[in-house]
Design an enzyme around this catalytic site. Structure first.
Site, mmCIF file in Angstrom:
data_model
loop_
_atom_site.group_PDB
_atom_site.id
_atom_site.type_symbol
_atom_site.label_atom_id
_atom_site.label_comp_id
_atom_site.label_asym_id
_atom_site.label_seq_id
_atom_site.Cartn_x
_atom_site.Cartn_y
_atom_site.Cartn_z
ATOM 1 N N PRO A 1 0.851 -1.202 0.000
ATOM 2 C CA PRO A 1 0.000 0.000 0.000
ATOM 3 C C PRO A 1 0.884 1.250 0.000
ATOM 4 O O PRO A 1 1.815 1.353 0.775
ATOM 5 C CB PRO A 1 -0.779 -0.094 1.315
ATOM 6 C CG PRO A 1 -0.695 -1.523 1.716
ATOM 7 C CD PRO A 1 0.612 -2.027 1.187
ATOM 8 N N GLU A 2 0.580 2.169 -0.898
ATOM 9 C CA GLU A 2 1.340 3.405 -0.952
ATOM 10 C C GLU A 2 0.437 4.548 -0.515
ATOM 11 O O GLU A 2 -0.706 4.332 -0.135
ATOM 12 C CB GLU A 2 1.875 3.596 -2.368
ATOM 13 C CG GLU A 2 2.759 2.406 -2.766
ATOM 14 C CD GLU A 2 3.679 2.704 -3.921
ATOM 15 O OE1 GLU A 2 4.064 3.874 -4.085
ATOM 16 O OE2 GLU A 2 4.026 1.769 -4.651
#
Ligand SMILES: [Zn+2]
Length: 291
Positions: free
Chosen positions: A2-3
């Site tokens: 996840p960014e």
């Protein structure tokens, strides 16, 4: 992994499910590397507290409680923060998924990977933190307490300007791609977004950061904000284990122009996209469109 956009999507979707609600009970898995605060303490400390706000700093989510304490959550590689209203069969193992009727596939039951379960006094939807690989982190900060991980974070990537980027890159010899991934410089730009922003700005990822011009910094900052904002709008990327908190898949991956497209033709000029390694990360660029 996840960014920033996925974390921001999570914050916007889960925020309304947390804010203003009082916690009745916290269930956890056993103590493990995930917990920077011991689970026994979390269970005791959070009971009876209500959530005042859900904020974000870089890729960290910060739930702020009515007494000023903050719960810091990092989603690591495979972390998912979602509610019991979520419905995605991808959360279940293949065998369990197969054993359910289609109607039942939406129901999530906490499993061995569900490290935090928040139950509320109103009896409404619970909130879960699930993390299969446990590279995520959970940490409780007492009122006024800070943590080096948070204090070190640079400018939020969504607020990057050409001027701030140009100033930060002066004299830096590392490749521009490596600098964009440096969380002390710019917090929240991950691998996919760095490659995509560099493509849009026409800058090669291996360029020495200090030699990126002021004009290129302007283009790069605009491109970083653009790819992140576009990804937030579309619900984040959905590569491997990431799912959005309401159980739907993100769509940003359909808009990738270079990331994970090594050997494929550039969508703008037809040249073959190249894949190299910078800062131990797979890096993708077009040799014609980027200089
Ligand atoms: Zn090209």
């Amino acid at each position: 992994m996840p960014e920033l956009p996925e974390v921001e999507v999570t914050r916007r979707r889960i925020g309304p499910l947390l804010v203003g609600r009082r916690i009745r009970e916290v269930r956890t898995t056993r103590d493990s590397r995930l917990f920077l605060t011991r689970p026994t303490k979390l269970r005791a400390r959070l009971r009876g507290r209500s959530v005042a706000a859900l904020g974000r700093s870089g890729k960290y989510l910060l739930a702020e409680f009515d007494d000023g304490a903050r719960l810091v959550v990092h989603l690591g590689m495979t972390g998912q923060l979602f509610s019991s209203a979520a419905a995605s069969p991808r959360l279940l193992s293949a065998t369990r998924r197969a054993s359910l009727t289609p109607e039942a596939q939406g129901d999530f039951r906490p499993d061995a990977h569900t490290h935090l379960q928040l139950r509320f006094e109103d009896g409404g939807p619970q909130v879960f933190l699930r993390d299969v690989r446990k590279f995520g982190k959970v940490l409780l900060l007492e009122p006024g307490e800070s943590h080096p991980r948070l204090a070190r974070l640079g400018l939020d990537a969504l607020e990057t300007t050409g001027e701030s980027l140009f100033a930060a890159l002066r004299g830096r010899k590392a490749p521009i791609k490596a600098m964009l991934l440096d969380q002390a410089l710019l917090s929240g730009v991950g691998n996919i977004y760095a490659d995509e922003a560099l493509f849009r700005a026409g800058v090669r990822p291996a360029r020495r950061a200090g030699r990126v011009t002021r004009l290129e910094c302007e283009r790069l900052a605009a491109a970083i904000r653009e790819v992140l904002e576009r990804s937030i709008e579309t619900g984040g990327s959905s590569i491997r284990d990431y799912i959005t908190p309401d159980g739907s898949d993100g769509f940003y991956q359909d808009e990738r122009r270079v990331y994970a497209r090594g050997g494929e033709p550039c969508l703008r000029c037809g040249s073959k996209i190249r894949r190299i390694t910078i800062a131990q990360r797979g890096t993708h660029y077009c040799p014609s469109c980027q200089s």
